[in-house]
Design an enzyme around this catalytic site. Structure first.
Site, PDB file in Angstrom:
ATOM      1  N   GLY A 158       0.859  -1.183   0.000  1.00 37.26           N
ATOM      2  CA  GLY A 158       0.000   0.000   0.000  1.00 37.26           C
ATOM      3  C   GLY A 158       0.894   1.230   0.000  1.00 37.26           C
ATOM      4  O   GLY A 158       2.052   1.175  -0.433  1.00 37.26           O
ATOM      5  N   ARG A 159       0.345   2.322   0.516  1.00 36.90           N
ATOM      6  CA  ARG A 159       1.122   3.569   0.517  1.00 36.90           C
ATOM      7  C   ARG A 159       2.463   3.411   1.231  1.00 36.90           C
ATOM      8  O   ARG A 159       3.502   3.800   0.722  1.00 36.90           O
ATOM      9  CB  ARG A 159       0.339   4.661   1.251  1.00 36.90           C
ATOM     10  CG  ARG A 159      -0.859   5.201   0.519  1.00 36.90           C
ATOM     11  CD  ARG A 159      -1.334   6.413   1.312  1.00 36.90           C
ATOM     12  NE  ARG A 159      -2.549   6.971   0.773  1.00 36.90           N
ATOM     13  CZ  ARG A 159      -3.768   6.543   1.092  1.00 36.90           C
ATOM     14  NH1 ARG A 159      -3.920   5.542   1.929  1.00 36.90           N
ATOM     15  NH2 ARG A 159      -4.833   7.116   0.574  1.00 36.90           N
ATOM     16  N   ILE A 160       2.412   2.841   2.451  1.00 38.25           N
ATOM     17  CA  ILE A 160       3.644   2.780   3.249  1.00 38.25           C
ATOM     18  C   ILE A 160       4.622   1.769   2.646  1.00 38.25           C
ATOM     19  O   ILE A 160       5.815   2.053   2.500  1.00 38.25           O
ATOM     20  CB  ILE A 160       3.325   2.458   4.724  1.00 38.25           C
ATOM     21  CG1 ILE A 160       2.453   3.577   5.315  1.00 38.25           C
ATOM     22  CG2 ILE A 160       4.612   2.316   5.547  1.00 38.25           C
ATOM     23  CD1 ILE A 160       1.894   3.304   6.703  1.00 38.25           C
ATOM     24  N   THR A 238       6.118  -2.744  11.417  1.00 40.05           N
ATOM     25  CA  THR A 238       5.580  -1.414  11.775  1.00 40.05           C
ATOM     26  C   THR A 238       4.073  -1.389  11.481  1.00 40.05           C
ATOM     27  O   THR A 238       3.497  -0.315  11.330  1.00 40.05           O
ATOM     28  CB  THR A 238       6.276  -0.282  10.972  1.00 40.05           C
ATOM     29  OG1 THR A 238       6.200  -0.597   9.578  1.00 40.05           O
ATOM     30  CG2 THR A 238       7.710  -0.089  11.378  1.00 40.05           C
ATOM     31  N   SER A 239       3.457  -2.586  11.371  1.00 39.10           N
ATOM     32  CA  SER A 239       2.022  -2.605  11.026  1.00 39.10           C
ATOM     33  C   SER A 239       1.184  -2.775  12.291  1.00 39.10           C
ATOM     34  O   SER A 239       0.868  -1.778  12.968  1.00 39.10           O
ATOM     35  CB  SER A 239       1.735  -3.691   9.985  1.00 39.10           C
ATOM     36  OG  SER A 239       2.023  -4.983  10.480  1.00 39.10           O
ATOM     37  N   ARG A 240       0.853  -4.009  12.641  1.00 35.37           N
ATOM     38  CA  ARG A 240       0.150  -4.283  13.882  1.00 35.37           C
ATOM     39  C   ARG A 240       0.749  -5.534  14.503  1.00 35.37           C
ATOM     40  O   ARG A 240       1.079  -6.499  13.781  1.00 35.37           O
ATOM     41  CB  ARG A 240      -1.353  -4.512  13.635  1.00 35.37           C
ATOM     42  CG  ARG A 240      -2.137  -3.239  13.330  1.00 35.37           C
ATOM     43  CD  ARG A 240      -2.233  -2.303  14.544  1.00 35.37           C
ATOM     44  NE  ARG A 240      -3.020  -1.109  14.283  1.00 35.37           N
ATOM     45  CZ  ARG A 240      -2.547   0.067  13.890  1.00 35.37           C
ATOM     46  NH1 ARG A 240      -1.236   0.212  13.699  1.00 35.37           N
ATOM     47  NH2 ARG A 240      -3.341   1.099  13.711  1.00 35.37           N
ATOM     48  N   GLU A 269      -0.104  -4.476  23.343  1.00 38.06           N
ATOM     49  CA  GLU A 269       0.608  -3.209  23.585  1.00 38.06           C
ATOM     50  C   GLU A 269       0.046  -2.592  24.854  1.00 38.06           C
ATOM     51  O   GLU A 269      -1.173  -2.503  24.975  1.00 38.06           O
ATOM     52  CB  GLU A 269       0.402  -2.253  22.410  1.00 38.06           C
ATOM     53  CG  GLU A 269       1.208  -2.678  21.220  1.00 38.06           C
ATOM     54  CD  GLU A 269       1.154  -1.723  20.038  1.00 38.06           C
ATOM     55  OE1 GLU A 269       0.643  -0.587  20.201  1.00 38.06           O
ATOM     56  OE2 GLU A 269       1.613  -2.103  18.965  1.00 38.06           O
ATOM     57  N   HIS A 288       5.683   1.727  19.476  1.00 41.39           N
ATOM     58  CA  HIS A 288       4.721   2.142  18.439  1.00 41.39           C
ATOM     59  C   HIS A 288       4.900   3.637  18.087  1.00 41.39           C
ATOM     60  O   HIS A 288       3.979   4.444  18.247  1.00 41.39           O
ATOM     61  CB  HIS A 288       3.284   1.860  18.914  1.00 41.39           C
ATOM     62  CG  HIS A 288       2.309   1.702  17.784  1.00 41.39           C
ATOM     63  ND1 HIS A 288       1.208   0.896  17.854  1.00 41.39           N
ATOM     64  CD2 HIS A 288       2.261   2.258  16.541  1.00 41.39           C
ATOM     65  CE1 HIS A 288       0.513   0.952  16.728  1.00 41.39           C
ATOM     66  NE2 HIS A 288       1.142   1.780  15.908  1.00 41.39           N
ATOM     67  N   ALA A 290       6.376   4.721  14.963  1.00 43.09           N
ATOM     68  CA  ALA A 290       6.785   4.901  13.562  1.00 43.09           C
ATOM     69  C   ALA A 290       6.264   6.205  12.951  1.00 43.09           C
ATOM     70  O   ALA A 290       6.924   6.806  12.112  1.00 43.09           O
ATOM     71  CB  ALA A 290       6.353   3.704  12.720  1.00 43.09           C
TER      72      ALA A 290
HETATM   73  C1  DGY Z   1      -1.529   4.191  12.574  1.00 44.10           C
HETATM   74  O1  DGY Z   1      -1.760   5.353  12.201  1.00 44.10           O
HETATM   75  O2  DGY Z   1      -2.310   3.255  12.363  1.00 44.10           O
HETATM   76  C2  DGY Z   1      -0.224   3.954  13.273  1.00 44.10           C
HETATM   77  O3  DGY Z   1      -0.126   2.683  13.773  1.00 44.10           O
HETATM   78  C3  DGY Z   1       0.021   5.007  14.338  1.00 44.10           C
HETATM   79  O4  DGY Z   1       0.276   6.196  13.706  1.00 44.10           O
END
Ligand code: DGY
Length: 329
Positions: A158-160, A238-240, A269, A288, A290
């Site tokens: 996706g975007r990221i 860096t997702s979930r 978390e 968390h 990022a």
């Molecule tokens: C999101 O935006 O979903 C990130 O995990 C926190 O900025």
């Protein structure tokens, strides 16, 4: 100008420009605690509100929606919205919004930061110096893995994921990706190769997760997947947190099945301070953060506020999750 009678609840202090927008629009209450509002407080506070500006730490479920009969919008201060029961919101005519786009580059920067940090053993090196163990230049000291020329596997483009792929070109990486949606133009622009998941797991030196949390992606990386990875592989998340089976990750790291992991997100978390993952030198865990740049968090605040205001004014917000709600109204 405060829109008479409209009430908004903000579940934490967010950057001021967002709060200013909300306060100039509606009667706005803010939970100022460092921790999220306790559940009973949240349920009490939402009783009369028209809008909630929520965080990913707030569970917005049917119980909460039923406690808030006037609720028309939940504007999440995040791109992810797995904390919200979107189907229940849609059924109740409640608009859900999120903050995509503004955090893409900041999050991609951080995925690379974690990747470099684990690959080049930065945390171990910092500890080594702080503990006074640095006596001389060491030919065998903190030997890590090169980023340049390596193979990066992106799960989710996706975007990221796309922004991470762009950064990878600067490191002359070969980039593979796995996504249900193929992206031929990005493939051409950035020289990416679309592969199946097993191929990505087998061939990548670095595997970076950029998928939303859904019932399909829950624990998508577990014991079986770690077995397929190289023993030198490094996993970046860096997702979930729930996308990874964390117990299986511990086993993979402790047994040397993979070489390292960098986690911005954990399950749960916060991670317990006694969690065995935190004892491993080859695992870097951060809280968390990022998207945590001053500029990005400020943009997220104004975007979340603008989305909320638009929805309460009966306009289509810029970033709706369930736009069909407005059409129905
Ligand atoms: C999101 O935006 O979903 C990130 O995990 C926190 O900025």
């Amino acid at each position: 100008m405060v829109a008479l009678g409209l009430k908004v609840y903000v579940t934490r202090l967010i950057p001021k420009p967002g709060l200013d927008l909300l306060c100039s629009f509606a009667d706005t209450r803010i939970w100022e605690g460092e921790l999220p509002p306790p559940r009973e407080v949240l349920l009490q506070q939402v009783k009369e509100v028209d809008g909630i500006l929520s965080l990913l730490t707030d569970t917005i479920d049917t119980e909460l929606m039923d406690a808030a009969p006037n609720l028309r919008v939940v504007s999440n201060y995040a791109i992810g919205y797995d904390n919200i029961d979107v189907q229940a919101a849609t059924e109740r005519g409640i608009m859900v919004c999120h903050t995509p786009g503004v955090l893409t580059d900041t999050t991609a920067d951080f995925a690379f930061t974690l990747l470099a940090c684990v690959a080049r053993r930065v945390m171990e090196a910092v500890r080594y110096v702080r503990e006074g163990r640095w006596k001389t230049w060491g030919p065998m000291l903190c030997l890590g893995y090169d980023l340049y020329g390596s193979t990066l596997g992106l799960i989710g483009l996706g975007r990221i994921g796309g922004a991470v792929a762009k950064r990878a070109t600067g490191f002359e990486m070969r980039t593979l990706y796995f996504d249900v949606n193929r992206q031929p133009s990005l493939e051409e622009e950035l020289g990416l190769t679309c592969v199946d998941l097993d191929t990505l797991l087998r061939e990548s030196d670095f595997i970076s997760l950029h998928t939303a949390l859904t019932s399909e992606t829950y624990h998508m990386i577990g014991a079986e997947q770690f077995k397929m990875m190289k023993n030198t592989a490094i996993l970046i998340n860096t997702s979930r947190g729930q996308v990874v089976d964390q117990e299986a990750l511990y086993e993979a790291l402790a047994s040397g099945e993979i070489a390292g992991a960098g986690l911005d997100v954990t399950d749960p978390e916060p991670i317990d301070a006694d969690d065995p993952l935190l004892k491993l030198d080859n695992c870097v865990v951060v809280p968390h953060i990022a998207s945590a740049s001053i500029a990005t968090r400020t943009l997220m605040a104004t975007m979340a506020a603008e989305n909320l205001i638009a929805a309460l004014q009966g306009r289509m917000p810029r970033n709706p999750v369930n736009p069909q709600v407005l059409d129905k109204r």
